[in-house]
Design a protein around this motif. Sequence first.
Motif, short mmCIF file in Angstrom:
data_model
loop_
_atom_site.label_atom_id
_atom_site.label_comp_id
_atom_site.label_asym_id
_atom_site.label_seq_id
_atom_site.Cartn_x
_atom_site.Cartn_y
_atom_site.Cartn_z
N ASP A 183 -70.04 -8.27 -30.73
CA ASP A 183 -69.44 -7.38 -29.58
C ASP A 183 -68.96 -8.22 -28.28
N LEU A 184 -69.31 -9.71 -28.64
CA LEU A 184 -68.53 -10.56 -27.33
C LEU A 184 -67.28 -10.69 -27.37
N LEU A 185 -66.57 -10.43 -28.54
CA LEU A 185 -65.22 -10.37 -28.66
C LEU A 185 -64.35 -9.46 -27.85
N GLU A 186 -65.13 -8.31 -27.42
CA GLU A 186 -64.40 -7.44 -26.49
C GLU A 186 -65.04 -7.53 -24.83
N HIS A 187 -65.43 -8.99 -24.70
CA HIS A 187 -66.03 -9.23 -23.33
C HIS A 187 -65.46 -10.46 -22.85
N ARG A 188 -65.58 -10.57 -21.48
CA ARG A 188 -65.08 -11.78 -20.68
C ARG A 188 -66.25 -12.58 -20.74
N CYS A 189 -65.87 -13.71 -21.74
CA CYS A 189 -66.90 -14.86 -21.87
C CYS A 189 -66.56 -16.16 -21.13
N LEU A 190 -67.34 -16.72 -20.48
CA LEU A 190 -67.02 -17.95 -19.54
C LEU A 190 -67.74 -19.19 -20.37
N ALA A 191 -66.91 -20.18 -20.37
CA ALA A 191 -67.50 -21.48 -21.08
C ALA A 191 -67.66 -22.68 -20.29
N LEU A 192 -68.62 -23.53 -20.77
CA LEU A 192 -68.87 -24.72 -20.12
C LEU A 192 -68.26 -25.64 -21.06
N ARG A 193 -67.44 -26.52 -20.38
CA ARG A 193 -66.73 -27.68 -21.07
C ARG A 193 -67.42 -29.01 -20.62
N GLU A 194 -68.66 -29.34 -21.21
CA GLU A 194 -69.37 -30.63 -20.55
C GLU A 194 -68.65 -31.52 -21.56
N ASN A 195 -68.66 -31.80 -22.78
CA ASN A 195 -68.44 -32.73 -23.48
C ASN A 195 -67.42 -32.49 -24.72
N ASP A 196 -67.48 -33.22 -25.77
CA ASP A 196 -66.40 -32.80 -26.85
C ASP A 196 -66.70 -31.65 -27.83
N GLU A 197 -67.90 -31.08 -27.57
CA GLU A 197 -68.37 -29.63 -28.45
C GLU A 197 -67.10 -28.78 -28.23
N ASP A 198 -67.18 -27.96 -29.38
CA ASP A 198 -66.19 -26.89 -29.55
C ASP A 198 -66.89 -25.88 -28.69
N VAL A 199 -66.54 -25.55 -27.55
CA VAL A 199 -67.57 -24.59 -26.73
C VAL A 199 -66.88 -23.15 -26.70
#
Length: 316
Positions: A183-199
């Motif tokens: 269901d998250l695909l239909e929502h606004r998601c906010l990402a944290l880019r702290e390092n080289d992880e695939d956020v």
Amino acid sequence: MLTSDDLVFFGVVSSSSSLAEAARTLNVTPPAVTQRLKALEQRVGVRLMERTGRGLALTDEGELLVAEGAAIIEAIEGLAESLDRRTSRVRGRLRIAAPYGFGREHVAPVAANFARQHPEATVALELSDHPNVLTADSWDVVIHIGTLNAAERLVTTLAPNGRVVCASPAYLAEHPPIEQPEDLLEHRCLALRENDEDVTLWRFSHSAGSARTVRIKPAMSTNDGTILRTWAIAGLGVIVRSEWDATQDLAAGRLVRILSDWLCPAADVVALLSTRHGRSRRSTAFLAMMREALNPPPWRLRDQSSSPRWPDNMLD
């Protein structure tokens, strides 16, 4: 004539991408670094570094000084550690690195207590959200949240810390229910880019044994956890945050946990220690204080204060 301080200084400069970065690490101005580097080159009588289009480059003589200097510093520190282990006194310089948010709230108060209890020791605390900086061998103790590839360091877990999916009540009231990870695909998601992880890849596991992976398209992203949490509280979208950082907002109702039947990968609080000379007495003492401060984890206590737990007489 070279001193051990010269060797430490040049080691920092040689591992930095620019003189400005070296200045930030050394907590001095860039002109001060330039002047000291020039003075060092004049004393040894050779050019140690060249500036190129890509930044700084070591000359052959500079490479030699880095290699030989590191061996000398290692020998000096090894001798100091051996002497320290023969006494019950905690002394010497304790170098601690930690992430910004967790460092301010949980590490800095313990460092203050450590300094009060061990006046013969000095403390240097560096906050950074760049894991490559934190795992450099110039630190005695590196506090980190989550897994990290650090083969040359000893890793010990200090406290459990989960990750939770959450959003503000206002956001949830205005958008469709989130009952499954998809269901998250239909929502606004906010990402944290702290390092080289695939956020953008959010992973979930269920108590029944199933697992799901969702590739989100971030509506907003930042490299600052506090900003991310503030955006979520303002109703701008859904976030995944560490338990230690989100608990107070969840308890106060500013954020609401969703997908509670699904678990995100844990991000335990760990300490990374140098393996060069074993654990020093000051590192052991500091780690004991960190364990005490995090046991039980403050974020899992019902009654929490929003203020860092500084020593009483530090707040006078």
